[in-house]
Design a protein around this motif. Structure first.
Motif, short mmCIF file in Angstrom:
data_model
loop_
_atom_site.label_atom_id
_atom_site.label_comp_id
_atom_site.label_asym_id
_atom_site.label_seq_id
_atom_site.Cartn_x
_atom_site.Cartn_y
_atom_site.Cartn_z
N GLY A 37 0.79 -1.23 0.00
CA GLY A 37 0.00 0.00 0.00
C GLY A 37 0.82 1.27 0.00
O GLY A 37 0.40 2.29 -0.54
N CYS A 96 -13.61 -2.69 -0.09
CA CYS A 96 -12.75 -3.15 -1.18
C CYS A 96 -11.90 -4.34 -0.74
O CYS A 96 -11.51 -5.16 -1.55
N TYR A 98 -8.89 -4.55 0.32
CA TYR A 98 -7.45 -4.54 0.04
C TYR A 98 -6.61 -4.40 1.30
O TYR A 98 -5.52 -4.95 1.39
N ARG A 132 -8.80 2.90 3.55
CA ARG A 132 -9.34 4.04 2.81
C ARG A 132 -10.85 3.97 2.68
O ARG A 132 -11.52 4.98 2.49
N ALA A 134 -12.58 3.21 5.08
CA ALA A 134 -13.00 3.61 6.43
C ALA A 134 -13.96 2.59 7.05
O ALA A 134 -15.03 2.94 7.53
N ALA B 356 -6.30 14.07 -3.79
CA ALA B 356 -5.96 12.79 -4.42
C ALA B 356 -6.94 11.73 -3.93
O ALA B 356 -7.44 11.81 -2.82
N HIS B 357 -7.23 10.74 -4.78
CA HIS B 357 -8.14 9.67 -4.37
C HIS B 357 -7.45 8.70 -3.41
O HIS B 357 -8.07 8.20 -2.49
N ALA B 358 -6.16 8.46 -3.68
CA ALA B 358 -5.37 7.55 -2.84
C ALA B 358 -6.10 6.27 -2.49
O ALA B 358 -6.24 5.91 -1.32
N MET B 360 -6.53 2.38 -1.78
CA MET B 360 -5.58 1.55 -1.04
C MET B 360 -4.66 0.76 -1.97
O MET B 360 -3.48 0.57 -1.68
N GLU B 361 -5.20 0.28 -3.08
CA GLU B 361 -4.35 -0.43 -4.06
C GLU B 361 -3.84 0.60 -5.07
O GLU B 361 -4.64 1.15 -5.84
N PRO B 362 -2.53 0.87 -5.06
CA PRO B 362 -2.03 1.84 -6.03
C PRO B 362 -2.35 1.36 -7.45
O PRO B 362 -2.40 0.16 -7.72
N GLY B 410 -10.19 -0.31 -4.08
CA GLY B 410 -10.69 1.06 -3.96
C GLY B 410 -10.53 1.84 -5.25
O GLY B 410 -9.68 1.53 -6.09
N PHE B 412 -12.82 5.33 -5.70
CA PHE B 412 -13.30 6.66 -5.33
C PHE B 412 -13.33 7.60 -6.53
O PHE B 412 -13.23 8.81 -6.39
N ARG B 445 3.14 4.09 -4.24
CA ARG B 445 2.24 5.09 -3.65
C ARG B 445 2.61 6.50 -4.12
O ARG B 445 1.75 7.31 -4.44
N TRP B 532 -14.22 12.75 -8.05
CA TRP B 532 -13.72 12.18 -6.77
C TRP B 532 -14.98 11.96 -5.94
O TRP B 532 -15.79 12.88 -5.81
N PHE B 652 -14.50 8.56 4.93
CA PHE B 652 -13.77 9.05 3.76
C PHE B 652 -13.86 10.58 3.68
O PHE B 652 -12.87 11.27 3.42
N TYR B 677 0.27 13.02 3.09
CA TYR B 677 -1.12 13.09 2.63
C TYR B 677 -1.89 12.22 3.60
O TYR B 677 -2.15 11.03 3.37
N VAL B 679 -4.57 10.43 5.94
CA VAL B 679 -5.95 9.95 5.79
C VAL B 679 -6.43 9.55 7.18
O VAL B 679 -5.67 9.61 8.14
#
Ligand code: FES
Ligand code: FES
Lengths: 152, 739
Positions: A37, A96, A98, A132, A134, B356-358, B360-362, B410, B412, B445, B532, B652, B677, B679
């Motif tokens: 991640g 998700c 992940y 992410r 949440a 940024a959406h960021a 979890m899976e890049p 993810g 978003f 990331r 977004w 979120f 960044y 979260v």
């Protein structure tokens, strides 16, 4: 050659010793349940157990692992682990999904050291695991549910 | 069919359906009236043709339509046409199919649909893709029909075999019964496939539902995701698969001058270093050698958009907001006079950063060019974009391109990209390697964080007036920010400079606001913009709901009562407002040191109201302790998933409200990873109490609508606690003291 055990199986790999354990697990051993991640010990998606301790495998050079016992999400078997996974499924924690391998690895390690964690204990132990989506409300509830089931 | 330029994404929407071409995104989302008609055509399609297109149909399998397959070995496969990014679309669609089919939900096999717009288009868009919280809304009738059709053919087959009237046959959990007769779906698969497809089927009365609306209906993907078995793009295994990371421009718009690959190629495991449109790709046998190789690479770039600074953008946007020349969003000639003669006025300017959406899976994608074709494995949230653009990048016709759609860690909004950036780069690398080997381009990331495609930076300026009775009499509103739609196939929907994805939530508004005028300025920047989670509502709801709150206080009226006064003809929005206020105990006092804030918002056809309870930490920063949510999304298909989306939406949105901020200095993004960044983490997650309105209206989306009310509810609570009005996000760096 570096030798260590993953999920009770002996492994030996011939890689650059600075390679993070995460990529050895994923790219060399095909164990893809452990996720990437951030690569800098910020998100916990890569959490595994080294001799029972939760570790961020993205920041753990494989040389450090020599001679150790590694457990990944694929190798979880303990009573605690089963209770955690059951609670996760019962409460539909995942979105998700992940982050959830890492969340579960951290939660199992927490319950193995503290069978009845308080909310503060959960904040402490799970603070390094980002979700992410949440799903935190349910992660907390599932840890309490697993603890209750284990002490019943 | 109208083809403008089949080689560009701009053609995709126009080509799909002339009836929906040229409409704005909002219109797409609204335009679901044609659902029945489209479906009728689809069902009438030849069942064999449909079966041939849905992938591998085992011999003897029963495939009555594109969504249901039943094999003789009793494996029931449901084909899901929407991308699963955590929002639960898979479970939702499977629930609806299994309900009408009377299949056992926990036992079904799930498969994601291939790229095939004719069969799998989103009926809200007219093209294949997932977004706008439309998955359940556009599929509800379609999945019910598909499930009921299959059930009816199974029943006919059983009636024939057993020589009993169809009406005597009961179906539950994948088993048909009549008297002493009993057969599984699998045992009847071959016979059912020989039945004619019925022209019409009777759907269940909602009172007969066993799965829809039931609390105990669970997600179908929990176990796989709790055991590490779910396959994401990062997990795809193929023989000889290589991994690539791309060295990308350090500043937006920077061009490659030269590179020296010698040191990179000396790293053990590095197989190729190739130039692609996106930068320089280092290809290796695994991720670590690829990263090591990229570190050893020497690259020279020009300066690109080195004059770009977010600090300067705020200044520029504030000036534009104060000036003339905006596009008209709505205009009432009485606005100026109404404001001039108002008894009191409130004026405010609001600032919102790039986000940024960021996920979890890049971002990542696998591409394999072999035997004159291209295969991709990826989180194809919008196959309509990805299919056409992958084919274009490969230089192949679309029928030589096969997309394998996987779940994502993810999105978003990030993976619904009209430029298919993360797909095209994988194809480009596969092509540049020049060998028929599969390659996964995996972003780190940092790559993911710094490459743009952000929720744009916006500035709003509002002047609103009250009369002596405290009623709103006029409203002047200016919005400044990049157009998201301008660079997409939906650009045609921008009429006279009015991009609804910048203004949705300000106009149209459910509030009865007299003498309202709104203008939009859409400057262009070198930063690519993208939707977004909840799009325009991410900032418009904040402005509307905090300004209304401020006006209520100026009018010395209760903020809830003040809103309700403006919503006399909006029973559903008023309904969630009353419900949230009631469940939160709005009229009861809060303990010292805590305060409540209220906000509500209508988006994606769903109504949400939230009450946030906040306190201050010793350092003056904000803690959100509890959020009470009321939601009206029509029929609840999976009540627990609605709750989950509200919880997740709150978390979120709170992450963005507290911390979300992408800064750009000299054209380069300042933030790079989760340390800068930030979260939300578990200790910052509030309690969330969700209440769902019992409704028989058509189901609407829940992935996005939980997001917009959160930040304004928190800001209104801060105002109540401290007397300070929040006018810019994020809250990080702003400290407050109690009034
Ligand atoms: S990937 Fe290891 S902590 Fe994020
Ligand atoms: S479930 Fe999506 S990141 Fe945690």
């Amino acid at each position: 050659m570096l030798e260590f055990k993953v999920n009770s199986q002996s492994q030996s790999v011939d890689v650059d010793p600075t390679t993070p354990l995460l990529w050895v697990l994923r790219d060399n051993l095909g164990l893809t349940g452990t996720k990437f991640g951030c690569g800098m010990a910020q998100c916990g998606a890569c959490t595994v157990h080294m001799d029972g301790m939760p570790m961020r495998s993205c920041s753990l050079p494989v040389s450090v692992v020599a001679g150790k016992q590694i457990t990944t999400i694929e190798g979880l078997q303990s009573k605690t682990a089963q209770a955690v996974q059951k609670a996760w499924v019962d409460l539909d924690v995942v979105q998700c999904g992940y982050c959830q391998s890492g969340q579960i690895m951290s939660a199992v390690a927490l319950l193995e050291s503290k069978p009845k964690p308080s909310d503060e204990d959960i904040d402490q132990a799970m603070g390094g695991n980002i979700c992410r989506c949440a799903t935190y409300v349910r992660i907390r509830a599932a840890i309490h549910a697993a603890a209750a089931q284990l002490s019943a | 069919m109208r083809m403008i330029d089949p080689a560009t994404a701009a053609a995709i929407f126009a080509a799909d359906d002339s009836a929906t071409a040229g409409l704005s995104r909002r219109d797409f989302l609204k335009n679901t009236a044609a659902v029945g008609l489209v479906f009728g055509l689809q069902l009438a399609a030849n069942k064999k043709a449909a079966a041939a297109d849905v992938g591998e149909v085992a011999p003897g399998a029963f495939a009555p339509n594109a969504f249901v397959r039943i094999a003789p070995d009793n494996v029931v496969t449901l084909v899901i046409k929407h991308h699963e990014m955590g929002q639960g679309a898979t479970t939702g669609l499977a629930t609806i199919l299994a309900e009408e089919l009377d299949a056992e939900l926990a036992a079904v096999n799930i498969e994601y649909a291939p790229a095939n717009a004719a069969l799998y288009k989103n009926l809200a868009f007219g093209s294949q893709g997932t977004g706008g919280s439309t998955a359940i809304a556009n599929s509800f009738e379609q999945m019910r029909q598909a499930g009921a059709t299959a059930r009816s053919m199974l029943v006919s087959a059983a009636a024939q075999r057993w020589k009993v009237p169809a009406s005597s046959i009961g179906v539950s959990n994948g088993v048909l019964r009549s008297g002493a007769h009993r057969a599984t779906f699998g045992e009847l698969a071959v016979a059912a496939s020989q039945q004619p497809v019925p022209q019409s089927v009777t759907l269940k009365d909602p009172s007969q539902f066993k799965l829809i609306g039931k609390q105990q209906t669970r997600r179908v993907d929990s176990l796989a995701k709790c055991t590490g078995k779910a396959t994401y793009t990062i997990d795809v295994k193929l023989p000889g698969l290589l991994t690539a990371v791309i060295e990308r421009p350090p500043a937006f718009g920077a061009k490659l001058i030269s590179f020296d690959a010698r040191a990179a190629k000396a790293i053990k495991g590095v197989t190729d270093v190739v130039q692609v449109a996106e930068g320089v790709a280092v290809v290796a046998t695994g991720m670590w050698p690829a990263i090591q190789g990229r570190r050893a690479l020497k690259v020279q770039w020009d300066g690109g958009a080195s004059g770009l600074n977010t600090a300067a953008l705020y200044q520029d946007y504030r000036q534009r907001a104060a000036g003339a020349g905006g596009a008209t969003v709505t205009r009432d000639p009485q606005t100026a006079a109404a404001l001039a003669s108002a008894a009191s006025r409130v004026e405010a300017v609001y600032e919102f950063p790039y986000l940024a959406h960021a996920p979890m899976e890049p971002l990542n994608c696998v591409a394999w060019l072999h035997d004159g074709m291209l295969e991709t494995w990826g989180a194809h949230q919008f196959p309509a974009f990805d299919h056409a653009l992958a084919a274009k990048a490969a230089g192949l016709p679309m029928d030589k391109v096969k997309l394998h759609s996987l779940i994502s860690g993810g999105s978003f909004g990030r993976r619904a990209n009209a430029a298919s950036d993360f797909v095209v780069e994988a194809v480009n690398v596969a092509k540049a390697i020049g060998r028929p080997v599969p390659v996964r381009v995996q972003r780190t990331r940092e790559d993911d964080m710094r490459a743009g495609w952000y929720r744009p930076l916006y500035v709003h300026a509002v002047k609103a007036g009250l009369d002596a009775q405290g009623d709103v009499v006029g409203w002047q509103h200016a919005i400044v920010g990049q157009s998201i739609m301008a660079a997409t196939p939906m650009a045609a929907g921008i009429k006279d400079g009015n991009d609804s994805s910048s203004t949705e939530g300000v106009w149209p508004t459910p509030y009865k606001i007299p003498a309202m005028t709104a203008e939009l300025h859409s400057p262009t920047q070198a930063v690519p913009p993208l939707w977004w989670r909840s799009v325009g509502h991410t900032h418009t709801a904040f402005v509307m709901e905090t300004m209304l709150d401020e006006l209520a206080h100026a009018a010395r009226q209760d903020p809830v009562a003040f809103r309700l006064k403006l919503l006399k003809d909006q029973p559903r929005l008023a309904g969630v407002i009353r419900m949230a206020a009631d469940k939160a105990g709005w009229s009861s006092p809060m303990p010292a040191g805590k305060a409540r804030g209220f906000a509500s918002h209508y988006s994606f056809d769903t109504y949400v109201a939230q009450v946030a309870e906040v306190s201050l930490k010793p350092d003056g920063s904000v803690r959100v302790e509890r959020v009470v949510v009321a939601v009206d999304c029509g029929v609840s298909v999976n009540p627990d998933q609605i709750v989950a989306q509200m919880e997740g939406g709150v978390g979120f949105a709170l992450a963005a409200a507290l911390y979300g901020q992408i800064d750009i200095a000299k054209g380069t993004v300042t933030q790079s990873n989760f340390h800068d960044y930030r979260v939300l983490r578990i200790d910052e997650m509030p309690k969330v109490d969700v209440h769902i309105v019992n409704s028989t209206q058509a189901p609407t989306g829940v992935g996005e609508p939980g997001v917009p009310p959160l930040a304004p509810a928190v800001a209104n609570a801060i105002a109540s606690l401290t007397g300070h009005r929040v006018r810019r996000l994020p809250l990080a760096g702003q400290t407050f003291t109690r009034a």
